[in-house]
Design a protein around this motif. Structure first.
Motif, PDB file in Angstrom:
ATOM      1  N   SER A 196      40.029  41.306  44.645  1.00 47.42           N
ATOM      2  CA  SER A 196      39.183  40.192  44.221  1.00 47.42           C
ATOM      3  C   SER A 196      39.197  40.036  42.700  1.00 47.42           C
ATOM      4  O   SER A 196      39.218  41.025  41.958  1.00 47.42           O
ATOM      5  N   PRO A 199      36.706  33.700  39.696  1.00 51.06           N
ATOM      6  CA  PRO A 199      37.061  32.412  40.294  1.00 51.06           C
ATOM      7  C   PRO A 199      38.184  31.717  39.518  1.00 51.06           C
ATOM      8  O   PRO A 199      38.167  31.679  38.279  1.00 51.06           O
ATOM      9  N   LYS A 202      44.686  33.910  40.113  1.00 48.13           N
ATOM     10  CA  LYS A 202      45.726  33.966  41.138  1.00 48.13           C
ATOM     11  C   LYS A 202      46.411  35.332  41.065  1.00 48.13           C
ATOM     12  O   LYS A 202      46.332  36.040  40.049  1.00 48.13           O
ATOM     13  N   ARG A 245      33.500  40.818  37.030  1.00 44.09           N
ATOM     14  CA  ARG A 245      32.546  39.714  36.810  1.00 44.09           C
ATOM     15  C   ARG A 245      32.146  39.615  35.352  1.00 44.09           C
ATOM     16  O   ARG A 245      32.149  38.527  34.755  1.00 44.09           O
ATOM     17  N   GLN A 250      40.933  36.765  33.813  1.00 44.84           N
ATOM     18  CA  GLN A 250      41.743  36.447  34.980  1.00 44.84           C
ATOM     19  C   GLN A 250      42.890  37.436  35.186  1.00 44.84           C
ATOM     20  O   GLN A 250      43.499  37.450  36.257  1.00 44.84           O
ATOM     21  N   GLU A 262      31.321  39.127  47.116  1.00 48.34           N
ATOM     22  CA  GLU A 262      30.310  38.076  47.268  1.00 48.34           C
ATOM     23  C   GLU A 262      29.118  38.324  46.348  1.00 48.34           C
ATOM     24  O   GLU A 262      28.640  37.405  45.660  1.00 48.34           O
ATOM     25  N   LEU A 266      32.827  37.033  42.932  1.00 50.90           N
ATOM     26  CA  LEU A 266      34.272  37.059  42.754  1.00 50.90           C
ATOM     27  C   LEU A 266      34.968  36.264  43.861  1.00 50.90           C
ATOM     28  O   LEU A 266      34.392  35.981  44.909  1.00 50.90           O
ATOM     29  N   GLU A 267      36.216  35.971  43.604  1.00 50.96           N
ATOM     30  CA  GLU A 267      37.025  35.245  44.576  1.00 50.96           C
ATOM     31  C   GLU A 267      38.032  36.218  45.192  1.00 50.96           C
ATOM     32  O   GLU A 267      38.700  36.971  44.475  1.00 50.96           O
ATOM     33  N   LEU A 269      41.329  37.388  46.438  1.00 53.84           N
ATOM     34  CA  LEU A 269      42.715  36.990  46.244  1.00 53.84           C
ATOM     35  C   LEU A 269      43.603  37.449  47.400  1.00 53.84           C
ATOM     36  O   LEU A 269      44.613  36.813  47.706  1.00 53.84           O
TER      37      LEU A 269
END
Length: 376
Positions: A196, A199, A202, A245, A250, A262, A266-267, A269
């Motif tokens: 993760s 946001p 990639k 966070r 990135q 969550e 975070l997003e 990946l």
């Protein structure tokens, strides 16, 4: 020369005599047990047994037979002790073990501590055992969690003790000996790692991956496919997520749970990057009260043995003779005693069961030191 069949018949006749004599011996041992109960004497008399073993072994005609007779009488005396422990149970001489039986834990009014930070697997285990809305807080280390229990800052602590791929959490076994805290429950949760990042990040952005060392190892196949990534160990998977966070970089990512991702915004990946898809961790629930649940079915103990041949074998026989199923055994070095070890044993049972009381009495008398860690 006698035939094989004739020799076997001779052995059968000798065996018949041995069984008869064994039963006669056990009848006398039962009378000895009655005398000990009546007069408040201990079952195990180490000096008496030492003298007896020396005397009977000297009656044998060869060194081979001396060793055999000694081993035979070690077993005979062990069975005699087990009979006398059973007599103690039937006579009520064992009394109650120093643990109070409870119907359930007071989860509603309890304050629970877990190690790590928000989003840690230990928090997920806490919610799994005590419920989503339980009153919980976190501390940095396992030791601080045990101290919170001992100091009364928390009623219960939820701590990892075993992972299905990484094995035992050695520090926890040492802390269970150091602190006067007791296991009252356990829960097993699946360990499903994600990669993760912040946001918008990639996979192609990632240069550095943070997580607990064990978690990095558990996702080694996935990470090895990205050999240009730098792997950096931190104290906890959730702490890794919190760092990502806070840094808002990135180029950084965390190996952590979806729950931690969550919690820290975070997003994900990449999902489910575990090497082993069945990976899970067993957590124990610890308190500073000597209590056990009415329907508890597992007991954990630790014991130290005399540093001599056969001592572990003799101790483990108490589980066999009381029909108790031992499910786990671990060893840890004893501080200050090179090459001596403390053994941690899990077995099935409830402290209200006579067979358990019988086994514990034998283990306590025949070990150098024994402690019940909990019934849960």
């Amino acid at each position: 020369m006698a035939s094989l069949e004739e020799l076997r018949l001779q052995l059968d006749e000798i065996d018949d005599q041995m069984v008869r004599l064994y039963e006669e011996r056990m009848k006398v041992c039962a009378q000895v047990g009655e005398y000990k109960i009546k007069n408040g004497k201990k079952v195990l008399d180490r000096q008496r047994e030492k003298n007896k073993l020396q005397a009977v072994s000297e009656k044998a005609s060869s060194e081979f037979n001396k060793k055999g007779v000694r081993e035979l009488y070690e077993q005979l005396m062990s069975m005699s002790r087990k009979l006398q422990y059973q007599q103690l149970v039937k006579a009520g001489a064992l009394g109650r073990l120093p643990f109070i039986e409870m119907e359930s834990l007071d989860a509603k009014n309890a304050r629970i501590v877990f190690p790590g930070t928000e989003g840690a697997y230990s928090q997920a285990a806490t919610k799994d055992y005590f419920g989503e809305n339980c009153n919980s807080f976190y501390v940095r280390t396992f030791r601080e969690a045990m101290e919170a229990i001992e100091d009364g800052a928390a009623d219960y602590a939820v701590l990892p003790i075993e992972n299905s791929t990484a094995g035992s959490v050695d520090e926890m076994y040492d802390l269970l000996v150091e602190f006067e805290n007791y296991i009252v429950g356990e829960t097993i949760i699946p360990i499903i790692h994600t990669l993760s990042g912040v946001p918008g990040a990639k996979l192609t952005d990632i240069e550095r991956v943070y997580s607990k060392g064990v978690a990095l190892m558990q996702a080694s196949h996935f990470l090895d496919d990205h050999s240009d990534w730098q792997q950096i160990s931190v104290a906890n998977t959730a702490i890794a997520a919190r760092k990502i966070r806070d840094d808002k970089d990135q180029a950084q990512a965390a190996v952590c749970s979806a729950y931690a991702a969550e919690v820290h915004g975070l997003e994900i990946l990449e999902e489910n990057i575990n090497d082993d898809q069945t990976n899970c961790t067993r957590f124990i629930v610890v308190t500073n009260q000597k209590v056990f649940l009415k329907h508890a079915q597992k007991i954990s103990i630790c014991l130290e043995l005399p540093h001599e041949s056969g001592s572990l074998y003799r101790l483990l026989s108490h589980f066999i003779y009381n029909d108790l199923n031992m499910t786990r055994i671990e060893s840890r070095p004893i501080e200050g005693k090179n090459w001596e070890y403390r053994f941690f044993i899990d077995f099935e049972g409830n402290m209200a069961d006579p067979a358990v009381k019988n086994a514990i009495r034998g283990l306590r008398e025949e070990s150098r030191n024994m402690r019940i860690l909990g019934n849960y």
